[in-house]
Design a protein around this motif. Structure first.
Motif, PDB file in Angstrom:
ATOM      1  N   UNK A   1      35.830  55.327  44.179  1.00  0.00           N
ATOM      2  CA  UNK A   1      34.654  54.498  44.741  1.00  0.00           C
ATOM      3  C   UNK A   1      34.764  55.089  45.974  1.00  0.00           C
ATOM      4  N   UNK A   2      33.677  55.390  46.622  1.00  0.00           N
ATOM      5  CA  UNK A   2      33.426  55.542  48.417  1.00  0.00           C
ATOM      6  C   UNK A   2      34.217  56.340  48.610  1.00  0.00           C
ATOM      7  N   UNK A   3      34.628  57.018  48.701  1.00  0.00           N
ATOM      8  CA  UNK A   3      36.357  57.589  49.133  1.00  0.00           C
ATOM      9  C   UNK A   3      37.285  56.222  48.961  1.00  0.00           C
ATOM     10  N   UNK A   4      37.385  54.862  48.470  1.00  0.00           N
ATOM     11  CA  UNK A   4      38.411  54.304  47.901  1.00  0.00           C
ATOM     12  C   UNK A   4      39.031  55.035  46.134  1.00  0.00           C
ATOM     13  N   UNK A   5      40.308  55.135  45.926  1.00  0.00           N
ATOM     14  CA  UNK A   5      40.993  56.009  45.118  1.00  0.00           C
ATOM     15  C   UNK A   5      40.947  54.440  44.166  1.00  0.00           C
ATOM     16  N   UNK A   6      40.514  54.036  43.150  1.00  0.00           N
ATOM     17  CA  UNK A   6      40.799  52.506  42.248  1.00  0.00           C
ATOM     18  C   UNK A   6      41.952  52.840  41.741  1.00  0.00           C
ATOM     19  N   UNK A   7      42.555  51.842  41.587  1.00  0.00           N
ATOM     20  CA  UNK A   7      44.010  51.419  41.029  1.00  0.00           C
ATOM     21  C   UNK A   7      43.590  51.430  39.195  1.00  0.00           C
TER      22      UNK A   7
ATOM     23  N   UNK B   1      43.784  48.305  36.661  1.00  0.00           N
ATOM     24  CA  UNK B   1      43.334  47.596  36.527  1.00  0.00           C
ATOM     25  C   UNK B   1      41.585  46.951  37.133  1.00  0.00           C
ATOM     26  N   UNK B   2      41.614  48.126  38.346  1.00  0.00           N
ATOM     27  CA  UNK B   2      40.152  48.078  39.441  1.00  0.00           C
ATOM     28  C   UNK B   2      39.391  48.863  38.328  1.00  0.00           C
ATOM     29  N   UNK B   3      39.426  50.224  37.940  1.00  0.00           N
ATOM     30  CA  UNK B   3      38.960  50.943  37.325  1.00  0.00           C
ATOM     31  C   UNK B   3      38.307  49.895  36.189  1.00  0.00           C
ATOM     32  N   UNK B   4      39.365  49.456  35.731  1.00  0.00           N
ATOM     33  CA  UNK B   4      39.572  48.971  34.153  1.00  0.00           C
ATOM     34  C   UNK B   4      38.506  47.379  34.144  1.00  0.00           C
ATOM     35  N   UNK B   5      38.139  47.146  34.922  1.00  0.00           N
ATOM     36  CA  UNK B   5      37.236  45.540  35.414  1.00  0.00           C
ATOM     37  C   UNK B   5      35.929  46.086  35.361  1.00  0.00           C
ATOM     38  N   UNK B   6      36.045  47.899  36.375  1.00  0.00           N
ATOM     39  CA  UNK B   6      34.595  48.359  36.461  1.00  0.00           C
ATOM     40  C   UNK B   6      34.419  48.468  35.417  1.00  0.00           C
ATOM     41  N   UNK B   7      35.250  49.593  34.971  1.00  0.00           N
ATOM     42  CA  UNK B   7      34.354  49.844  33.089  1.00  0.00           C
ATOM     43  C   UNK B   7      33.752  49.288  32.147  1.00  0.00           C
ATOM     44  N   UNK B   8      34.574  47.411  32.098  1.00  0.00           N
ATOM     45  CA  UNK B   8      34.572  46.320  31.172  1.00  0.00           C
ATOM     46  C   UNK B   8      33.261  46.343  31.265  1.00  0.00           C
ATOM     47  N   UNK B   9      32.866  46.316  29.467  1.00  0.00           N
ATOM     48  CA  UNK B   9      31.507  45.799  29.069  1.00  0.00           C
ATOM     49  C   UNK B   9      31.738  44.003  28.837  1.00  0.00           C
TER      50      UNK B   9
ATOM     51  N   UNK C   1      38.304  44.495  42.965  1.00  0.00           N
ATOM     52  CA  UNK C   1      37.833  44.905  41.405  1.00  0.00           C
ATOM     53  C   UNK C   1      36.415  43.676  41.743  1.00  0.00           C
ATOM     54  N   UNK C   2      36.624  43.099  42.098  1.00  0.00           N
ATOM     55  CA  UNK C   2      35.612  41.848  41.636  1.00  0.00           C
ATOM     56  C   UNK C   2      34.468  42.386  42.666  1.00  0.00           C
ATOM     57  N   UNK C   3      34.186  42.781  43.873  1.00  0.00           N
ATOM     58  CA  UNK C   3      33.754  43.426  44.349  1.00  0.00           C
ATOM     59  C   UNK C   3      32.503  44.559  43.982  1.00  0.00           C
ATOM     60  N   UNK C   4      33.791  45.601  43.353  1.00  0.00           N
ATOM     61  CA  UNK C   4      33.432  46.606  43.484  1.00  0.00           C
ATOM     62  C   UNK C   4      32.155  46.540  41.648  1.00  0.00           C
ATOM     63  N   UNK C   5      32.914  45.304  40.258  1.00  0.00           N
ATOM     64  CA  UNK C   5      32.044  45.396  39.706  1.00  0.00           C
ATOM     65  C   UNK C   5      30.662  44.699  40.034  1.00  0.00           C
ATOM     66  N   UNK C   6      30.699  43.544  41.061  1.00  0.00           N
ATOM     67  CA  UNK C   6      29.283  42.888  41.577  1.00  0.00           C
ATOM     68  C   UNK C   6      28.298  43.967  41.992  1.00  0.00           C
ATOM     69  N   UNK C   7      29.171  44.904  42.937  1.00  0.00           N
ATOM     70  CA  UNK C   7      28.157  46.154  43.511  1.00  0.00           C
ATOM     71  C   UNK C   7      27.534  46.680  42.404  1.00  0.00           C
ATOM     72  N   UNK C   8      28.313  47.435  40.691  1.00  0.00           N
ATOM     73  CA  UNK C   8      27.925  48.299  40.364  1.00  0.00           C
ATOM     74  C   UNK C   8      26.973  47.680  39.381  1.00  0.00           C
TER      75      UNK C   8
END
Length: 646
Positions: free
Chosen positions: A16-22, A24-32, A49-56
């Protein structure tokens, strides 16, 4: 000492923007799921994890609730850096006293730090109330996304109409035509009374929130009205990112649930030995984190006598602007939870006090972040044998094994999650409603308040959320109990997220330092103190060059700490045990046995709810030992103990 292996957590393939996610961060981002419970260690990247989800997901407002103000300020700079790394321009819209000033420009994301200090600064700058000023700033904000960093007290007061123009404020923060996210960080710190008040608040606002995230280091049981959560954790991996280096771990007991004077002297010797064994690099050779400002102050005095000029203090009595920066730390660092944030120290020896799972895990995570570290945990003696059995005989264990042992050892401390459905919780809710009445009519009697509440409930003037509508009749029956009127008054007059008497507002008027912080009922046995009105304290603080914090403005009376005693007193309370053994009652006829003046205790405890138990099985509940046997739980915690006992 037991060796604890280094701890790594799993990476993902997502970038994400050059940052390799861990992972659990990816799981939060993809969660529905609209409801997520997140278990991830300190320093693992929960904020990203919070910010990535908020922006996405393009949430209009993201409200992140932190348990302490220190954590809010610490996370602000982290969030600014992360937003920049994610390609977003952030603009700070609220002034930070003595540090950073607000930016009146525009950007992709507006940042709001909302606590007593920033609201007070806003109000002073505009010569009006906090609520009106905040509303004015929000109305001028045209940023597409907003992030609010706040604490549970502000959020609670906001949604329970304690600020002027509150309804408009809610609509300006949670705009009706947008989607919003609420994050409750370190949720394991809430239990019993505070958990019930948070849940009541969530009942009122849940229809305005599209995404809930609860971050917790322990198993979290959520109420049915929130639905079934998706649970996401940071899984360990032998090939992942290193979160914590190797530790050499040991523990020792303290005499009670808090450190006594004898414990402090023993702890001072422990720190001395640790310092002599350290490399004496001259900066943060030994870091000590304690639960209370009083014990931190006390230990610092002991160490300063032994090592003059080598002690750094980081706690509530040290103003924010005077606290040392990481590069300014001396050899010995002593503080409270304020040490845990804002100071990313690299120490070779960490000593911390812990009497619950949350503080143990949080403080353990401060060691070994940059290099291997020796760690000593100071825990209640009654838990030492159990903890020793849980750890086993191995010379080396994993971090996961250590944390499992911690959770199993401290598992006897309940969350009281079922308190929400009890009559005790009904009294808490009625006290919440009563606080609105007391706010509107300052000199109203308890009978007039009860009559007003009764009329309002019968005539549906209060909008009860779906989860509480079925309890209207229960609430009305509780109001008819004359003996509960005093409890509603005592709690309603001091209503907040936390139980009355769990922590007490205090002004420390000591020779070496003066300042505002909180003190526990247990710690009063270690000091000489008096009780003064808010007006009197404000005048005294001004003479000492201090200012009454906004968070203290709700308290009618404040503790003045005049002297730290050389030895803790054996304080006990004398009451008619039969009067308080069946249900909580306001405390009227009592006597406190103490070597010093007992009048301050009488002034502090009068009219507070009280409930008698055989023994103090949960030291988090405020109370005093009964002179003729038993333990008297006091304040809002008396309702929790009563409900648990039933």
């Amino acid at each position: 000492m037991i060796k604890i292996d280094s701890y790594r957590i799993e990476r993902s393939d997502e970038n994400l923007s050059g940052i390799t996610l861990r992972k659990f961060q990816s799981d939060v981002l993809r969660s529905t799921s609209p409801l997520i419970v997140l278990d991830a260690p300190t320093g693992s990247g929960k904020t990203l994890a919070y910010l990535a989800k908020a922006l996405k997901e393009n949430f209009g407002s993201t409200v992140i609730v932190y348990p302490t103000n220190a954590l809010i300020f610490d996370q602000l700079s982290s969030i600014q850096r992360l937003l920049s790394a994610l390609g977003k321009k952030s603009v700070l819209k609220t002034p930070i006293p003595d540090e950073i000033f607000e930016d009146t420009g525009s950007g992709d994301v507006s940042l709001y730090v909302v606590n007593g200090e920033t609201l007070n600064t806003l109000a002073k700058n505009s010569n009006t109330t906090e609520g009106r000023t905040w509303l004015s700033v929000l109305r001028k904000d045209d940023s597409p996304q907003r992030v609010f960093l706040t604490n549970p007290e502000v959020l609670y007061f906001l949604f329970l109409l304690r600020f002027s123009k509150s309804n408009e404020l809610v609509d300006s923060i949670l705009k009706p035509n947008e989607r919003h996210m609420l994050v409750l960080d370190e949720f394991h710190l809430y239990y019993g009374y505070s958990l019930a008040t948070i849940y009541f608040m969530l009942m009122y606002i849940r229809n305005r929130i599209d995404q809930f995230i609860f971050s917790s280091a322990t198993t979290t049981v959520l109420p049915d009205f929130l639905g079934e959560p998706e649970r996401i954790s940071a899984a360990p991996s032998p090939y992942g990112d290193t979160i914590q280096h190797e530790l050499e771990f040991s523990f020792q007991g303290m005499s009670g649930s808090t450190l006594s004077t004898d414990d402090i002297r023993e702890l001072s010797g422990l720190v001395e030995r640790a310092y002599e064994q350290s490399g004496k690099r001259g900066k943060a050779d030994v870091v000590v984190i304690l639960n209370s400002v009083l014990t931190a102050y006390w230990l610092a005095r002991e160490l300063e006598n032994k090592y003059p000029g080598l002690v750094s203090e980081i706690h509530g009595l040290v103003p924010q602007g005077e606290r040392p920066k990481p590069q300014e730390l001396r050899s010995l660092v002593v503080g409270t939870s304020a040490v845990e944030v804002g100071v990313d120290f690299d120490t070779g020896f960490l000593i911390f006090e812990a009497n619950n799972v949350g503080s143990f895990i949080q403080r353990l995570g401060r060691g070994g972040r940059h290099s291997p570290c020796r760690v000593i945990a100071v825990i209640p003696s009654l838990l030492c044998e159990s903890f020793r059995r849980q750890l086993g005989d191995g010379e080396t264990i994993s971090r996961v094994q250590l944390l499992d042992s911690v959770r199993n050892t401290f598992s006897s401390l309940p969350l009281y999650s079922d308190f929400l459905s009890t009559q005790g919780a009904n009294l808490v809710l009625l006290s919440v409603l009563a606080s609105w009445v007391f706010k509107a009519y300052d000199k109203i009697t308890i009978k007039e308040c009860v009559d007003s509440l009764t009329r309002s409930l019968r005539e549906d003037r209060y909008i009860l959320p779906e989860g509480l509508v079925s309890r209207r009749d229960e609430l009305l029956r509780t109001l008819q109990r004359e003996d509960f009127g005093g409890i509603i008054r005592a709690l309603g007059k001091q209503m907040s997220v936390r139980s009355t008497l769990s922590t007490l507002p205090a002004f420390f008027d000591l020779r070496e330092r003066s300042g505002f912080d909180f003190i526990s009922l247990d710690d009063l046995s270690k000091v000489m103190f008096s009780i003064k009105s808010r007006k009197e304290v404000k005048r005294l603080a001004k003479e000492r060059g201090k200012k009454l914090p906004l968070r203290f403005s709700e308290y009618e009376k404040i503790v003045i700490v005049n002297k730290v005693l050389d030895r803790s007193e054996k304080t006990c309370i004398s009451v008619d045990k039969d009067e308080y053994s069946s249900e909580p009652r306001p405390l009227y006829s009592f006597w406190v046995q103490t070597l010093n003046n007992s009048e301050p205790y009488k002034e502090l405890l009068k009219s507070q709810p009280a409930f008698l138990v055989d023994e103090r099985s949960d030291w988090r509940l405020a109370g005093l030992r009964v002179c003729r046997g038993g333990y008297l739980i006091l304040g809002g915690d008396a309702l929790v103990a009563w409900s648990a006992n039933r």
